[in-house]
Design a protein around this motif. Structure first.
Motif, mmCIF file in Angstrom:
data_model
loop_
_atom_site.group_PDB
_atom_site.id
_atom_site.type_symbol
_atom_site.label_atom_id
_atom_site.label_comp_id
_atom_site.label_asym_id
_atom_site.label_seq_id
_atom_site.Cartn_x
_atom_site.Cartn_y
_atom_site.Cartn_z
ATOM 1 N N GLY A 378 11.240 9.060 -29.250
ATOM 2 C CA GLY A 378 9.816 8.715 -29.270
ATOM 3 C C GLY A 378 9.482 7.883 -30.489
ATOM 4 N N LYS A 379 10.000 8.296 -31.621
ATOM 5 C CA LYS A 379 9.731 7.578 -32.871
ATOM 6 C C LYS A 379 10.359 6.177 -32.829
ATOM 7 C CE LYS A 379 10.127 8.327 -37.896
ATOM 8 N NZ LYS A 379 9.678 6.967 -38.091
ATOM 9 N N ALA A 382 8.302 3.924 -30.643
ATOM 10 C CA ALA A 382 7.046 3.552 -31.295
ATOM 11 C C ALA A 382 7.297 2.566 -32.431
ATOM 12 C CB ALA A 382 6.355 4.802 -31.819
ATOM 13 N N ASP A 383 8.286 2.845 -33.249
ATOM 14 C CA ASP A 383 8.545 1.986 -34.415
ATOM 15 C C ASP A 383 8.942 0.573 -34.024
ATOM 16 O OD1 ASP A 383 7.953 4.080 -35.971
ATOM 17 O OD2 ASP A 383 9.968 4.421 -36.774
ATOM 18 N N THR A 388 7.890 0.578 -22.460
ATOM 19 C CA THR A 388 8.596 1.223 -21.356
ATOM 20 C C THR A 388 7.664 2.248 -20.760
ATOM 21 O OG1 THR A 388 10.455 2.637 -20.768
ATOM 22 C CG2 THR A 388 9.692 2.793 -23.023
ATOM 23 N N GLU A 389 7.777 2.412 -19.433
ATOM 24 C CA GLU A 389 6.906 3.362 -18.747
ATOM 25 C C GLU A 389 7.063 4.761 -19.320
ATOM 26 O OE1 GLU A 389 7.123 4.048 -14.346
ATOM 27 O OE2 GLU A 389 6.563 1.917 -14.411
ATOM 28 N N SER A 390 8.314 5.166 -19.497
ATOM 29 C CA SER A 390 8.602 6.458 -20.112
ATOM 30 C C SER A 390 10.027 6.403 -20.625
ATOM 31 C CB SER A 390 8.450 7.582 -19.081
ATOM 32 O OG SER A 390 9.686 7.792 -18.436
ATOM 33 N N PRO A 391 10.382 7.318 -21.529
ATOM 34 C CA PRO A 391 11.766 7.304 -22.032
ATOM 35 C C PRO A 391 12.783 7.579 -20.933
ATOM 36 C CG PRO A 391 10.360 8.654 -23.422
ATOM 37 C CD PRO A 391 9.568 8.329 -22.203
ATOM 38 N N ALA A 392 12.308 8.107 -19.781
ATOM 39 C CA ALA A 392 13.242 8.425 -18.699
ATOM 40 C C ALA A 392 13.529 7.220 -17.817
ATOM 41 C CB ALA A 392 12.673 9.561 -17.851
ATOM 42 N N MET B 1 2.282 6.165 -37.476
ATOM 43 C CA MET B 1 2.940 5.330 -36.477
ATOM 44 C C MET B 1 3.903 6.129 -35.616
ATOM 45 S SD MET B 1 5.574 3.154 -38.831
ATOM 46 C CE MET B 1 6.874 3.900 -39.756
ATOM 47 N N SER B 2 4.183 7.360 -36.088
ATOM 48 C CA SER B 2 5.101 8.155 -35.282
ATOM 49 C C SER B 2 4.376 8.812 -34.100
ATOM 50 C CB SER B 2 5.773 9.236 -36.128
ATOM 51 O OG SER B 2 4.808 9.991 -36.772
ATOM 52 N N ALA B 4 3.430 8.345 -31.063
ATOM 53 C CA ALA B 4 3.714 7.327 -30.056
ATOM 54 C C ALA B 4 2.815 7.482 -28.851
ATOM 55 C CB ALA B 4 5.157 7.442 -29.611
ATOM 56 N N ILE B 6 3.978 7.016 -26.016
ATOM 57 C CA ILE B 6 4.937 7.117 -24.917
ATOM 58 C C ILE B 6 4.938 8.524 -24.332
ATOM 59 C CG2 ILE B 6 6.508 5.279 -25.573
ATOM 60 C CD1 ILE B 6 7.361 8.831 -26.420
ATOM 61 N N PRO B 10 7.000 11.689 -17.580
ATOM 62 C CA PRO B 10 7.600 10.887 -16.510
ATOM 63 C C PRO B 10 6.991 11.270 -15.164
ATOM 64 C CG PRO B 10 9.215 12.361 -17.529
ATOM 65 C CD PRO B 10 7.964 12.456 -18.322
#
Lengths: 500, 324
Positions: A378-379, A382-383, A388-392, B1-2, B4, B6, B10
């Protein structure tokens, strides 16, 4: 036999980008016309329009004063125009003659049997015409890259081409093969063949071309007989003066030496390379393709152990060819130049792609701690502002720029001490580029030593604390921030003042 | 910034593998209903026990094959390996009289064949197809040598327990297979090794450059299939109370078909154990159903071939459609 092609007022846009703008370009039988420009200047777009790969938006093409239409590659062939590609398109298992007659084989009368003797005889005649010593019956697999190129050119000539486009033809050739190619080109000129010669090598251009055209930002900025201009002038018009040099935040804090390369040589690739990289420093190697920098990077990362000299990392001499597993364990990372070949794991998720190099850190009692991985991933996303839609999500669905950011985000781990970047912004758009420059600066800020190979001069100047220019495996000179002389760097890279 | 953006969970997408599993469950239901109508015995608890027991070995071998195929490889030697490791186990058992010695010998023999496969495929980078085709013949040959072409009867209760015992209508091998499934799921999804299996299959070069050791991953994957072949050998001997040199014939075919049915990509990198379990169930039900409905046994092989061809065809077209 006084053929000529005129491209007049050619315009071409890709979405919002003006790739070609009112370009006039001509070539005449019996001449070599050199086409030069920085990456993205529009050279290959122009040639793809000529070759029927792209459709122009405006303008017209005339052959001998008559307008012609080149809508598909076959039309270009019809007009007598052939492209010799860098990736050679020969079939290794066939003979020289077999390749040249591929698709239009001669047969014995009306039988289905091939008339190999007649095909070989005709190829031999053509080879003799240009004074080339090559056996038509040899299988192509036995030929070296210079000979293969000759076969490609002969194939083009024997299908009645009179205009040959060569894109960086000498990039993969040995000195001996280069000499042979130049002799061949002189003979072709004498026979009334016209050649468009795309190259960055000034000595080559001024050695064989009658005319040189320089492109910049999709426009023609210089078109001159080579006899009436100079290598320096061509280099200067190539870069232009309107580009402001980016002022990079100055930083004085430089750490101790982390990597030290001493008298490193590998026969064909690089010779007698010596330099240091400090913690927190961005060192950039630059040159043309074939300058030897990627091979050097492979040696440092432990992928190749066939070198003389020594590499010292964190005060210890590295064992040649120790392998990437050992390098990563020692805090060294690599972003490869070819994302799709060895940069990403296409069917795997963004999460798996990012977490792989430092996966061991997330293990508790043999089992991966998903929460730890999710945090890291996640970090990292973001950094690097990766979209992306999701990390999956599977990584293959992302854009080139986002894939490249993921290739970077893997190495944001605090254990990383040294990072090698090969062409870090190849094939990605401007916004992603800006993000990637920021990531590189952040890493350096953190004290990571960074070694970059870049072929793009503006990028080199924007990023580097120090630059070493290379020409054919040799370091030419070293520049320190802020004393970057762009024209001189380009002259170094193009071998100005070096004999070819 | 951490912090996120995201963190959007899913979405549950009914595409790709999830869709595949839904279709498989639907087909399993349809096949059960179909065969149930054709033969009322199909639904008896006895038959269910027989069915599950008959495919227990296929479950184990197919799970190993899933690991192999996730790395982009194939293991044609599993069937022969079941015969070979069974032979070694039975001989060790009869000469020492100790069931433990028999178990250990069978498992080690299975892993030895696996190591040979892994060494040639992982370390020397030879084609998995060719290497395992060679050990396919080699292991069968060794089995025939060990048995002297005859079966050997076994009466050691402890050795036969796993494959031969039932609790009521439930053969003990079924909960055992479930335990193996859980253990292998943990290995595949929650350990570094499991991630390396996927990474190796997705792109060997990338995995290598990122500091993994894909060549070692390959060796261990083939050792794992060898281990599961050894376990399968113990179960097979338990089921029929004897060791037989021609056991495990066509097992590799059945396992590959089940794994492909379960949605594991032929090229590697994509697939899950759950899919393989569903694939084995569907395949097993179809084969069992054909027997119960009295279909001509000569036709069974034909039907198996058609199933494999159909699935491969289907996969190729759907993959192509997705790629564009």
């Amino acid at each position: 036999m006084n053929n000529r092609i005129d491209m007049k007022g050619i315009g071409k846009s890709f979405f919002a980008t003006r790739a070609l703008d009112d370009v006039d370009f001509s070539c005449v039988a019996g001449e070599v016309h050199a086409l030069v420009g920085l990456n993205g200047a529009g050279k290959s777009t122009l040639m793809k329009v000529l070759g029927g790969v792209y459709q122009m938006d405006e303008g017209r093409i005339e052959k001998n004063g008559q307008p012609i239409e080149i809508a598909v590659p076959a039309d270009a062939g019809e007009a007598g125009i052939s492209m010799i590609h860098q990736e050679l398109s020969l079939i290794n298992e066939l003979t020289v003659a077999g390749n040249i007659f591929l698709g239009r084989e001669l047969r014995k009368g009306n039988t289905p049997f091939l008339d190999k003797a007649e095909m070989a005889r005709r190829v031999k005649l053509e080879l003799d015409r240009f004074g080339l010593d090559l056996d038509p019956n040899r299988p192509v697999r036995e030929l070296n890259s210079g000979e293969k190129q000759i076969v490609e050119i002969i194939r083009a000539l024997m299908s009645n081409s009179w205009l040959i486009v060569m894109d960086e033809p000498t990039s993969a050739l040995s000195e001996e093969d280069k000499g042979r190619l130049f002799e061949f080109i002189q003979r072709m000129k004498a026979e009334g063949i016209s050649i468009i010669y795309i190259s960055h090598h000034m000595p080559e251009i001024f050695g064989i071309a009658e005319h040189v055209t320089v492109m910049r930002d999709g426009k023609i900025v210089l078109s001159e007989r080579t006899a009436e201009t100079t290598e320096d002038h061509v280099i200067r018009t190539m870069t232009g003066k309107e580009l402001e040099n980016f002022i990079k935040p100055h930083k004085e804090t430089k750490g101790e030496v982390i990597l030290s390369v001493s008298a490193l040589s590998k026969s064909e690739d690089y010779r007698d390379m010596s330099f240091d990289v400090h913690r927190g420093e961005i060192m950039v190697l630059t040159g043309l393709r074939g300058c030897g920098a990627p091979e050097l990077a492979k040696a440092i990362f432990g992928l190749d152990g066939e070198y003389d000299g020594s590499i010292t990392y964190r005060g210890q001499v590295l064992k040649p060819g120790r392998g990437p597993a050992k390098s990563v364990k020692d805090g060294m990372g690599l972003v490869t130049e070819n994302r799709d070949k060895n940069g990403i794991l296409p069917q795997l998720s963004v999460r798996d792609n990012i977490a792989l190099p430092f996966l061991e850190k997330s293990v508790k009692g043999g089992i991966i701690d998903s929460r730890y991985v999710d945090n890291v991933v996640g970090k990292a996303i973001a950094d690097t502002s990766t979209k992306t839609e999701s990390p999956a999500q599977e990584i293959r669905f992302l854009s080139g720029g986002n894939k490249q950011k993921i290739c970077f985000s893997r190495w944001l781990d605090s254990d990383l001490e040294f990072l090698i970047l090969l062409e870090p912004t190849r094939g990605i758009d401007v916004h992603a580029k800006a993000d990637i420059y920021r990531i590189i600066e952040d890493l350096a800020e953190r004290g990571v030593g960074i070694l970059i190979l870049s072929y793009e001069i503006d990028e080199v100047i924007m990023l580097a604390d120090r630059v070493i220019t290379l020409y054919q495996g040799q370091s030419i000179s070293e520049y320190r921030y802020p004393n970057f002389d762009k024209d001189k760097m380009l002259a170094d890279m193009a071998g100005v003042g070096q004999s070819h | 910034m951490s912090t996120a953006q995201i963190s959007t969970p899913p979405k549950l997408q009914l595409d790709g593998l999830m869709l595949r599993y839904a279709v498989l469950v639907g087909l399993i239901a349809a096949a059960s209903i179909g065969f149930g109508i054709a033969n009322e015995n199909f639904y008896s608890l006895t038959n269910l026990g027989i069915l599950l027991r008959s495919i227990s070995v296929l479950f184990l071998v197919s799970m190993g094959m899933t690991f192999v195929m996730l790395t982009g490889g194939i293991d044609l030697s599993v069937g022969s390996n079941v015969a070979f490791s069974g032979g070694v186990g039975v001989v060790a058992l009869t000469t020492t009289g100790s069931a433990t010695a028999g178990f250990v010998a069978a498992l080690l023999a299975g892993m030895a064949i696996g190591w040979v496969n892994g060494f040639f495929i992982g370390r020397l980078r030879l084609s998995a197809f060719m290497v395992t085709l060679a050990t396919f013949a080699l292991a069968r040959g060794l089995a025939l040598v060990i048995y002297g072409a005859d079966s050997i009867n076994v009466d050691n209760g402890a050795f036969l327990w796993l494959g031969g015992t039932s609790w009521g209508n439930l053969p003990v091998v079924i909960p055992f297979v479930a335990m193996v499934f859980i253990a292998l799921s943990v290995v595949l999804y929650r350990t570094v090794f499991g991630r390396e299996v996927y990474a190796t299959g997705s792109n060997f070069n990338t995995a290598f450059v990122l500091g993994r050791r894909p060549e070692r991953t390959l060796i261990w994957v083939y050792i794992l299939t060898g281990f599961l072949a050894g376990l399968s050998a113990i179960i097979t001997v338990g089921r029929v109370s004897s060791g037989q040199p021609w056991t495990g014939l066509y097992l590799e075919f059945d396992a590959i078909t089940a794994v492909i049915l379960g949605g594991t990509a032929l090229a590697g990198g994509r697939g899950r154990l759950l899919g393989t379990i569903l694939g084995v169930l569907l395949y097993g039900i179809i084969i069992n159903g054909l027997v119960l409905t009295g279909t001509n046994p000569f036709l069974q092989s034909l039907i198996k071939g058609l199933i494999l061809l159909g699935v491969v065809l289907l996969d190729t077209f759907t993959q192509k459609g997705r790629a564009t």
